[in-house]
Design an enzyme around this catalytic site. Structure first.
Site, mmCIF file in Angstrom:
data_model
loop_
_atom_site.group_PDB
_atom_site.id
_atom_site.type_symbol
_atom_site.label_atom_id
_atom_site.label_comp_id
_atom_site.label_asym_id
_atom_site.label_seq_id
_atom_site.Cartn_x
_atom_site.Cartn_y
_atom_site.Cartn_z
ATOM 1 N N LYS A 126 3.193 4.868 -8.401
ATOM 2 C CA LYS A 126 3.366 5.321 -7.011
ATOM 3 C C LYS A 126 3.743 6.793 -7.044
ATOM 4 O O LYS A 126 4.322 7.265 -8.029
ATOM 5 C CB LYS A 126 4.475 4.516 -6.317
ATOM 6 C CG LYS A 126 4.479 4.631 -4.803
ATOM 7 C CD LYS A 126 3.473 3.700 -4.152
ATOM 8 C CE LYS A 126 3.334 3.952 -2.669
ATOM 9 N NZ LYS A 126 2.469 2.951 -2.018
ATOM 10 N N ASP A 166 -1.049 6.296 1.465
ATOM 11 C CA ASP A 166 0.118 5.504 1.878
ATOM 12 C C ASP A 166 0.617 6.182 3.152
ATOM 13 O O ASP A 166 -0.124 6.967 3.769
ATOM 14 C CB ASP A 166 1.199 5.465 0.778
ATOM 15 C CG ASP A 166 2.305 4.456 1.079
ATOM 16 O OD1 ASP A 166 2.039 3.249 1.017
ATOM 17 O OD2 ASP A 166 3.442 4.860 1.415
#
Ligand code: NDP
Length: 444
Positions: A126, A166
């Protein structure tokens, strides 16, 4: 002290000031306790849990950029390459002022198990930045994205680490980042997913997380003999996940009556007008206060409140820890039957426990929102074979994956004596594959 408790204690002590990361580790480790206890001697000997909770690599870098008035700003960039046991690191880039290592580590840790659940060969990672895209011009967004990628490109690649979108990172940001990667590295490769269709993107990727959420929700309800048709649904958020969750819910015959952004929320008793919502959020990039101009009968409220409405199904699709204990109590009191997480960890631990104790069917994000990353992996496959599949082909693969995830987590929960507990089921099913691969690859 048990091995699980020892490792949780160590994570809290060694990662101070990172509550979301602690929360994610506790939830996962506590729910796989039964598997760990069955293998405690070997896991301890190999420090398996310590290796699982410590990222393989975490990178922090400076991101200087220049605004339209010539002022220089400096943000922090992050990439956590968490676990590559089953494939190249894969996970999105979050652009939001709340981003720090704790947030990125919580998301990266969750991503390991989510990616495993898809059944596709992708590891967990991430990234992101504390840059706030709100109110910035296109030129400022480009300046930031180019600077961010100038550093990030040293650590990623189509076979090593493949970031995606995201919160705050949509098609525009991915485009600017991809352009800069190609310019510096001189290669046209599938290093990012969520790309535009004209340069290697996949049909149905935009819709994938929201559609996938509804496919798995529908499958779970069907397994209880319940139809989603005619059900009333509350959705939070008004971004990528929320919009396409609303679209698919409506296609399946449900009525969605709410949506929200970080300023307030909308209640539309006649059902959300999706065309209006898309125009406000995707075209104008405006606030939800505008919704009333399209639908005079709707209500706009400042602050939080989506979960106070009487609905059958709640789909939190905005951000972490947005559904609190009092919200869970309101949902139960109002007769809701299911809560399925479109966002990552949107339900607090107390709220999750309350919902499950009160018989609500609860699908955790790592299973319920895995459609996004699964379709990203399908985008990687298309890039590798230099082909583009049709919308129907991708959508039907997505549906198959989500239905498969439901049965996988349902079976794992049953196998260990936790029938109907999909939190335990998802964590165990995701964990088992990763652990098998870690064991096979030795102490690395
Ligand atoms: P977007 O940026 O497109 O939308 C996020 C939405 O949530 C916006 O409406 C935003 O409102 C709202 N929001 C964000 N932060 C807050 C906050 N602190 N309080 C209240 N509302 C907030 O993001 P996505 O739709 O892509 O992501 C939503 C969630 O889904 C995240 O948890 C993400 O990690 C998760 N997810 C996303 C996937 C994807 O494919 N995009 C895949 C899997 C999970 P505002 O505009 O006012 O900020």
């Amino acid at each position: 002290m048990s091995y699980v408790d020892e490792v949780i204690k160590e994570v809290v002590e060694r990662n101070p000031g990172e509550p979301e990361f602690h929360q994610a580790v506790k939830e996962v480790l506590e729910s796989i306790r039964v598997v760990v206890e069955a293998n405690e001697e070997q896991f301890r000997r190999d420090a398996l849990l310590e290796r699982l909770v410590n990222p393989e690599r975490q990178i922090k870098f400076r991101v200087p950029w220049i605004d339209d008035n010539g002022n220089v700003h400096v943000n922090s960039g992050y990439r956590v390459q968490y676990n590559s046991a089953i494939g190249p690191y894969k996970g999105g880039i979050r652009l939001h002022p709340s981003v720090n290592f704790g947030i990125i580590k919580f998301l990266g840790f969750e991503q390991i198990f989510k990616n495993s659940l898809t059944g596709l060969p992708i590891g967990g990672g991430k990234g992101g930045s504390d840059f706030d895209p709100k109110g910035k011009s296109d030129r400022e967004i480009m300046s930031f994205c180019q600077s961010f990628m100038t550093e990030l490109c040293k650590y990623i690649g189509a076979d090593t680490d493949v970031p995606a979108g995201d919160i705050g990172t949509g098609a525009r940001e991915i485009g600017y980042m991809y352009g800069q990667y190609k310019r510096i590295k001189g290669v046209f490769e599938g290093v990012l997913t969520g790309k535009g269709l004209s340069y290697g993107g996949s049909l149905a990727r935009t819709q994938a997380t929201g559609y996938g959420l509804l496919y798995i929700t529908d499958e779970m309800l069907k397994s209880k003999g319940i139809s989603i048709e005619g059900k009333t649904v509350a959705v939070s958020g008004a971004g990528n996940v929320a919009i396409y969750a609303i679209e698919k819910a409506q296609q399946l015959g449900a009525k969605v009556v709410t949506c929200s952004d970080s300023n307030g929320w909308v209640y539309d008793p006649d059902g959300i007008d999706l065309a209006a919502l898309k125009e406000i959020k995707e075209v104008k990039r405006a606030r939800l206060t505008e919704y009333k101009n399209y639908r005079p009968n709707s209500e706009y409220h400042e602050g939080r409140g989506v979960w106070s409405i009487k609905v059958d199904i709640a789909l939190p699709c905005a951000t972490q820890n947005e559904l609190h204990l009092e919200d869970a109590k309101a949902l139960v009191k109002n007769g809701a039957i299911a809560v399925c997480e479109g966002a990552n960890m949107p339900t607090t631990r107390e709220a999750t426990e309350y919902l499950m104790e009160n018989g609500i069917f609860f699908l955790p994000g790592k299973a319920a929102n895995a459609g996004g990353v699964a379709t990203s992996a399908l985008e990687m496959s298309q890039n590798s074979e230099r082909l583009s599949w049709s919308f129907e082909e991708v959508d039907s693969k997505l549906k198959g994956i989500m239905v498969g995830i439901f049965h996988n987590i349902d079976n794992a929960a049953r196998k260990y004596g936790f029938e109907g507990n999909y939190v335990v089921g998802a964590n165990i099913a995701g964990f088992e594959k990763v652990v098998n691969a870690m064991n096979a690859q030795g102490i690395v």
